[in-house]
Design a protein around this motif. Sequence first.
Motif, PDB file in Angstrom:
ATOM      1  N   LYS A 135      20.182  61.620  78.373  1.00 24.27           N
ATOM      2  CA  LYS A 135      19.664  60.282  78.101  1.00 24.27           C
ATOM      3  C   LYS A 135      19.029  59.637  79.330  1.00 24.27           C
ATOM      4  N   HIS A 136      19.600  59.853  80.503  1.00 30.39           N
ATOM      5  CA  HIS A 136      19.211  59.065  81.671  1.00 30.39           C
ATOM      6  C   HIS A 136      18.687  59.888  82.851  1.00 30.39           C
ATOM      7  N   GLY A 137      19.087  61.161  82.926  1.00 31.03           N
ATOM      8  CA  GLY A 137      18.823  61.921  84.143  1.00 31.03           C
ATOM      9  C   GLY A 137      17.499  62.662  84.132  1.00 31.03           C
ATOM     10  N   GLY A 138      17.250  63.288  85.276  1.00 30.74           N
ATOM     11  CA  GLY A 138      16.066  64.136  85.392  1.00 30.74           C
ATOM     12  C   GLY A 138      16.430  65.580  85.087  1.00 30.74           C
ATOM     13  N   ARG A 139      15.550  66.496  85.405  1.00 30.77           N
ATOM     14  CA  ARG A 139      15.744  67.902  85.085  1.00 30.77           C
ATOM     15  C   ARG A 139      15.467  68.754  86.310  1.00 30.77           C
ATOM     16  N   PRO A 140      16.074  69.921  86.446  1.00 25.45           N
ATOM     17  CA  PRO A 140      17.064  70.535  85.552  1.00 25.45           C
ATOM     18  C   PRO A 140      18.490  70.060  85.875  1.00 25.45           C
ATOM     19  N   VAL A 141      19.441  70.511  85.071  1.00 29.39           N
ATOM     20  CA  VAL A 141      20.847  70.147  85.240  1.00 29.39           C
ATOM     21  C   VAL A 141      21.618  71.384  85.665  1.00 29.39           C
ATOM     22  N   ALA A 142      22.479  71.225  86.679  1.00 27.60           N
ATOM     23  CA  ALA A 142      23.326  72.318  87.156  1.00 27.60           C
ATOM     24  C   ALA A 142      24.757  72.053  86.725  1.00 27.60           C
ATOM     25  N   VAL A 143      25.336  72.988  85.982  1.00 28.50           N
ATOM     26  CA  VAL A 143      26.710  72.866  85.483  1.00 28.50           C
ATOM     27  C   VAL A 143      27.550  73.938  86.153  1.00 28.50           C
ATOM     28  N   GLU A 144      28.713  73.541  86.603  1.00 28.41           N
ATOM     29  CA  GLU A 144      29.603  74.468  87.303  1.00 28.41           C
ATOM     30  C   GLU A 144      31.030  74.275  86.807  1.00 28.41           C
ATOM     31  N   VAL A 145      31.655  75.375  86.404  1.00 28.93           N
ATOM     32  CA  VAL A 145      33.069  75.376  86.002  1.00 28.93           C
ATOM     33  C   VAL A 145      33.792  76.337  86.935  1.00 28.93           C
ATOM     34  N   VAL A 146      34.746  75.813  87.694  1.00 32.26           N
ATOM     35  CA  VAL A 146      35.436  76.602  88.714  1.00 32.26           C
ATOM     36  C   VAL A 146      36.920  76.657  88.379  1.00 32.26           C
ATOM     37  N   TYR A 147      37.424  77.880  88.161  1.00 30.18           N
ATOM     38  CA  TYR A 147      38.844  78.087  87.933  1.00 30.18           C
ATOM     39  C   TYR A 147      39.510  78.439  89.257  1.00 30.18           C
ATOM     40  N   GLU A 148      40.490  77.639  89.646  1.00 29.94           N
ATOM     41  CA  GLU A 148      41.229  77.870  90.867  1.00 29.94           C
ATOM     42  C   GLU A 148      42.713  77.869  90.551  1.00 29.94           C
ATOM     43  N   PRO A 149      43.540  78.387  91.447  1.00 26.27           N
ATOM     44  CA  PRO A 149      44.984  78.345  91.202  1.00 26.27           C
ATOM     45  C   PRO A 149      45.478  76.913  91.067  1.00 26.27           C
ATOM     46  N   GLY A 150      46.030  76.598  89.907  1.00 20.44           N
ATOM     47  CA  GLY A 150      46.610  75.278  89.699  1.00 20.44           C
ATOM     48  C   GLY A 150      45.639  74.212  89.254  1.00 20.44           C
ATOM     49  N   GLN A 151      44.333  74.523  89.136  1.00 18.81           N
ATOM     50  CA  GLN A 151      43.386  73.498  88.718  1.00 18.81           C
ATOM     51  C   GLN A 151      42.091  74.127  88.242  1.00 18.81           C
ATOM     52  N   VAL A 152      41.323  73.326  87.507  1.00 14.39           N
ATOM     53  CA  VAL A 152      39.995  73.729  87.083  1.00 14.39           C
ATOM     54  C   VAL A 152      39.071  72.549  87.357  1.00 14.39           C
ATOM     55  N   THR A 153      37.873  72.859  87.858  1.00 13.94           N
ATOM     56  CA  THR A 153      36.921  71.813  88.235  1.00 13.94           C
ATOM     57  C   THR A 153      35.668  71.939  87.379  1.00 13.94           C
ATOM     58  N   VAL A 154      35.236  70.798  86.852  1.00 13.69           N
ATOM     59  CA  VAL A 154      34.001  70.732  86.074  1.00 13.69           C
ATOM     60  C   VAL A 154      33.041  69.827  86.830  1.00 13.69           C
ATOM     61  N   ALA A 155      31.859  70.343  87.168  1.00 17.08           N
ATOM     62  CA  ALA A 155      30.871  69.566  87.925  1.00 17.08           C
ATOM     63  C   ALA A 155      29.519  69.662  87.234  1.00 17.08           C
ATOM     64  N   VAL A 156      28.818  68.521  87.188  1.00 19.50           N
ATOM     65  CA  VAL A 156      27.482  68.467  86.598  1.00 19.50           C
ATOM     66  C   VAL A 156      26.594  67.677  87.547  1.00 19.50           C
ATOM     67  N   ASP A 157      25.487  68.301  87.969  1.00 17.55           N
ATOM     68  CA  ASP A 157      24.528  67.649  88.865  1.00 17.55           C
ATOM     69  C   ASP A 157      23.161  67.623  88.191  1.00 17.55           C
ATOM     70  N   ASN A 158      22.495  66.488  88.301  1.00 20.18           N
ATOM     71  CA  ASN A 158      21.126  66.409  87.807  1.00 20.18           C
ATOM     72  C   ASN A 158      20.347  65.416  88.659  1.00 20.18           C
ATOM     73  N   PRO A 159      19.039  65.628  88.840  1.00 16.35           N
ATOM     74  CA  PRO A 159      18.235  64.691  89.632  1.00 16.35           C
ATOM     75  C   PRO A 159      18.241  63.305  89.004  1.00 16.35           C
ATOM     76  N   VAL A 160      18.118  62.300  89.862  1.00 16.72           N
ATOM     77  CA  VAL A 160      18.048  60.928  89.386  1.00 16.72           C
ATOM     78  C   VAL A 160      16.645  60.660  88.881  1.00 16.72           C
ATOM     79  N   ASP A 161      16.564  60.176  87.631  1.00 21.15           N
ATOM     80  CA  ASP A 161      15.273  59.858  87.032  1.00 21.15           C
ATOM     81  C   ASP A 161      15.002  58.377  87.246  1.00 21.15           C
ATOM     82  N   GLU A 162      14.015  58.056  88.054  1.00 15.47           N
ATOM     83  CA  GLU A 162      13.694  56.659  88.361  1.00 15.47           C
ATOM     84  C   GLU A 162      13.016  55.957  87.197  1.00 15.47           C
TER      85      GLU A 162
END
Length: 389
Positions: free
Chosen positions: A304-331
Amino acid sequence: MRGMKREASWAGLVFVVGLLLIVGGAYTHRGVPMGWLVVPLAFVCSGVLVRQRAPLVGLGLGVVGIGVDLFLGPSLPTVLIFTDNVYAGALYGPAWFSRWLLGIATVLAVLAGAVTGVVARDWRLLAVIGVQAGLVLVTPVTTAMVLRQQRDQALAERARAEQVARLAELDRQAAIATERTRMARELHDMIANHFSAIAIQSTGALSRTDLDAAAVRKIMESVRENSLEGLAEMRAMIGLLRQEGDEPEATRPRLADAESLVERSRRAGMPADLRVEGEARELSPAVDLAGYRILQEALTNALKHGGRPVAVEVVYEPGQVTVAVDNPVDERTARLPGTGAGIVGMRERAALVGGSFEGGADGGSWRVRATLPTPNGYGERVHERVDGK
């Protein structure tokens, strides 16, 4: 007024009965005219009249009446009614007064027996008069104290029951509010993703006149797919709400389905790359759902709001899982308006499972990062998957 009428009726009744006993000769004959015995009887009956409204005043009237009666008679009705004055003073008067009254009554009963025995030089009268004085003075006080204690305990139990009921009502209201918040969060995350894609694609199709039939068909196929998937998720949620204890668990979204979310964003026209690192594994239902919904909402916001492209990262680590989403800011102006509920919902989801959440501008991009705890050893290990697309 009803209580005053009842007390007046009771006082009048005992006065009439007392008169009948005096007329019948229920008093000690000392050559005193019988009519004089009515005066102390009137005093103790006046104490009955105010026994609940002014118990100490009623006891005072009774003391005056019994004093005059002992000097003139004594008479049986006045003594009996005086016991009610003592009882009412101990029951309806202050708590400290009933304790003092018990001590005073005990001392007077002992003194009455002792004085009578000494004056009459007959120690047998000590026991007789002492018992009688105890019945007249001590027994009404102890009876009133027992009833007072039971009354106070009943009031305490009633207050405790009311407090428990209020706490139960507060717990019920809190549970309802929590459930409403959870349902609102689920509905928002579920509908926003699908309908945002539908709105953006349909807006693009309506605003462009240079699209050929094949492009329009592809857009409509994507709109239909998002509609069906949204409807399927809605039905799954309704099934979960209707689910009872012995029924099988309704199908729930899983973080392992991240690829389907990313692919849906690609079909909506937003390039996205997915990378899964670490040894992917089965997660607890709460963490699995929280990770899935956070990723879904982050992709919706990027669409809805961001620019392109979008980078999605799912990281499984001992004791935790991290979900990260990065996208350029659309002015430019956002293609769809936002309410701000998405960031709040993602933060709430992370907090509910004991995780952390960060979301905001980071340089020239918008970054969402959620770290969710996972108990070690939960579930079975599944195959690691790395997908650069």
